[in-house]
Design a protein around this motif. Structure first.
Motif, PDB file in Angstrom:
ATOM      1  N   LEU A 373       0.830  -1.212   0.000  1.00 61.24           N
ATOM      2  CA  LEU A 373       0.000   0.000   0.000  1.00 61.24           C
ATOM      3  C   LEU A 373       0.864   1.261   0.000  1.00 61.24           C
ATOM      4  O   LEU A 373       0.575   2.232  -0.710  1.00 61.24           O
ATOM      5  N   ARG A 374       1.925   1.243   0.794  1.00 68.61           N
ATOM      6  CA  ARG A 374       2.815   2.401   0.837  1.00 68.61           C
ATOM      7  C   ARG A 374       3.524   2.575  -0.505  1.00 68.61           C
ATOM      8  O   ARG A 374       3.664   3.710  -1.004  1.00 68.61           O
ATOM      9  N   ALA A 375       3.976   1.473  -1.096  1.00 68.21           N
ATOM     10  CA  ALA A 375       4.655   1.557  -2.387  1.00 68.21           C
ATOM     11  C   ALA A 375       3.706   2.089  -3.466  1.00 68.21           C
ATOM     12  O   ALA A 375       4.109   2.875  -4.336  1.00 68.21           O
ATOM     13  N   MET A 376       2.450   1.680  -3.405  1.00 64.30           N
ATOM     14  CA  MET A 376       1.486   2.096  -4.421  1.00 64.30           C
ATOM     15  C   MET A 376       1.122   3.572  -4.288  1.00 64.30           C
ATOM     16  O   MET A 376       1.154   4.325  -5.277  1.00 64.30           O
ATOM     17  N   ILE A 377       0.762   4.017  -3.090  1.00 67.72           N
ATOM     18  CA  ILE A 377       0.245   5.379  -2.922  1.00 67.72           C
ATOM     19  C   ILE A 377       1.355   6.399  -2.699  1.00 67.72           C
ATOM     20  O   ILE A 377       1.337   7.485  -3.287  1.00 67.72           O
ATOM     21  N   VAL A 378       2.328   6.078  -1.870  1.00 65.44           N
ATOM     22  CA  VAL A 378       3.376   7.057  -1.553  1.00 65.44           C
ATOM     23  C   VAL A 378       4.430   7.112  -2.662  1.00 65.44           C
ATOM     24  O   VAL A 378       4.858   8.188  -3.076  1.00 65.44           O
TER      25      VAL A 378
END
Length: 539
Positions: A373-378
């Motif tokens: 999730l962090r890799a996708m959004i941030v």
């Protein structure tokens, strides 16, 4: 599929005699009929209460017998014909006024109007502009998107261009009707036309052209009028014509087009018609909003490109919208619906929201869900996006069905396409916590707030210049493959005296052959519009 030339004008003796006889007939009818001024006096200034010119062509030579009612529906009526008036008096007056500006009483003037639409390079003909003309009237009256391309409606065919019509007349704002009865068999008392109705006439058996028109007014007696292009002995003109008189069946342009004796001037309407009608009030922008829109338009015009933009107050109305219904490539903005779908999958899998921190930090296919999730959004990583979408699908979530349930009509995750309307709908629901639980909502917003490198550019200039005065949840999107585009989107909460006002801002600029630009110019345009938006919120 427009009005087209179907005859060569022959100025021979027979036509001159016929024109003279018909002229006498219409003179007697005009002299014996009530004035239109009285019939329309409540809706027009006194200076406009004048009977529109009626050519001899528009008057039948005799009254036809009373025709029984015939109203055949292919589609169900989505709103009753007797519903309350949607347009305000001011909007009806504006519609009447803008329509009459297109009147061209000679073929030369008609050519000038046709060429002004720029639908054929350096050319145009009043014989085939009914689509652009009808749409231009609705556009100028503020009843449809003011940024539409009139060329799209040239030679329009509903069977082929139904998606365009759905975008132009979205079902949440317009009712859609389909009648198969010929025009001359309609009971206009049972189904009266209304100002702003857009109509597509089908030629049918015996017809030789199809036609589009907009109803620009209806008078006190129920007579409906349209400023439209039509054939005369002298050529095609654009004029206001009476379509029908409910008190006198057989009188009006609808009956002329279905009368054999006028077939030399074109026949249509034997196959019925389709009609699109406003069912929701059209908000009238206040002077501040008009200036705001003009400022944004000026910036987009200055920097070039094709723009799709929406600015909406959360829980309120749309403040600015430009080409918001088109399906376009949204780049990395697709990551927000993917994140929401992933959390919807967790709900269906029975993962308790209170256990999300532990679950996300420990579970996952190759990396933990927290890392993905962090890799996708941030970090805007595409591989993480594909992995999370695959997790949801492989565990039984019907992604397309969920998107449909959420009201997203144009969002196709695999192709990376959506509409600005869909994005606004999604962001507003995300912020309100309507589609996913509160824990999931907060998790996504926190990641959006953290952002990516270079977050002080594009809409991020708001953070740079106002770091302590707003909450800013951001997701930008760019495409550099088949279509080059620069975009940004944000949920922005602005402090006010009694709390805060929240807005959804989505801006996408695309390269255009007609309006040359560069990626840097598109970025500059977004940054200037962001500052205009900020100034608007502070007044």
């Amino acid at each position: 599929m427009l009005m087209r030339r179907i005859f060569g004008v022959k100025k021979n003796t027979k036509i001159l005699i016929a024109g003279f006889i018909l002229g006498l007939i219409i003179w007697f009818q005009v002299m014996s009929s009530p004035a239109d001024a009285a019939a329309f006096k409540d809706d027009l200034p006194a200076t406009l209460n004048q009977k529109p010119m009626q050519l001899a062509l528009n008057a039948p030579t005799r009254m036809p017998p009373q025709i029984p009612t015939a109203m055949a529906f292919v589609d169900s009526i989505s709103s009753p014909p007797g519903e309350a008036e949607v347009l305000t008096r001011a909007q009806r007056l504006l519609l009447y006024d803008v329509a009459r500006k297109y009147i061209a009483e000679t073929s030369a003037d008609g050519n000038r109007i046709a060429r002004s639409f720029n639908i054929v390079k350096n050319d145009g003909d009043p014989a085939n502009i009914c689509g652009p003309l009808s749409i231009a009237i609705l556009r100028d009256a503020g009843l449809i998107d003011p940024y539409i391309d009139l060329h799209d409606y040239w030679l329009l065919n509903p069977d082929i261009n139904h998606k365009l019509l759905d975008h132009t007349f979205p079902p949440e704002r317009f009712a859609h009707f389909r009648f198969t009865a010929p025009l001359n068999e309609m009971d206009w008392n049972a189904f009266p036309l209304k100002p702003g109705d857009f109509i597509y006439l089908y030629a049918g058996l015996g017809g030789n052209f199809e036609h589009m028109l907009t109803v620009n007014r209806v008078d006190e007696t129920g007579r409906a009028y349209s400023v439209t292009n039509h054939a005369t002995p002298e050529g095609f003109v654009i004029d206001e014509v009476m379509l029908y008189d409910p008190a006198q069946p057989g009188i009006g342009k609808f009956y002329d087009w279905t009368a054999r004796r006028y077939s030399d001037f074109g026949s249509t309407g034997f196959g019925g018609f389709e009609l699109w009608r406003l069912i929701q009030p059209v908000p009238e922008k206040n002077p501040r909003e008009e200036v705001f829109a003009s400022d944004l338009d000026s910036i987009m015009s200055q920097y070039g490109g094709e723009w799709h933009v929406a600015i909406k107050q959360v829980g309120g109305g749309m403040i600015y919208d430009r080409q918001v219904g088109d399906s376009v490539d949204i780049g990395s903005m697709v990551k927000i619906p993917v994140a929401m779908l992933f959390f919807k999958y967790l709900e269906t899998a029975g993962v308790p929201p209170e256990s999300y921190p532990e679950y996300l930090s420990k579970e996952g296919p190759s990396r933990t869900y927290e890392q993905l999730l962090r890799a996708m959004i941030v970090k805007s990583e595409n591989e993480a996006t594909r992995a999370l979408l695959q997790v949801a699908r492989s565990n039984g979530l019907d992604v397309d069905a969920v998107l449909s349930q959420w009201g997203l009509k144009s969002t196709k995750l695999d192709s990376g396409k959506s509409s600005i309307t869909d994005l606004v709908t999604l962001y507003e629901a995300l912020y309100a916590g309507d589609l996913i639980n509160q824990e999931a909502r907060n998790y996504i917003l926190d990641l959006m707030k953290e952002g990516i490198s270079g977050k002080n550019t594009r809409l991020g200039v708001l953070q740079k210049t106002n770091p302590l005065s707003l909450n800013f949840y951001n997701r930008r999107g760019s495409t550099l493959d088949s279509v080059v585009a620069i975009g940004d989107s944000a949920l922005v909460s602005v402090p006010v005296v009694d709390g805060e006002d929240s807005y959804i801002v989505v801006m996408f600029g695309y390269f255009s052959d007609d309006l040359p630009t560069t990626d840097q110019e598109l970025i500059s345009a977004i940054e200037e519009m962001a500052q205009i938006f900020w100034s608007f919120t502070k007044k």
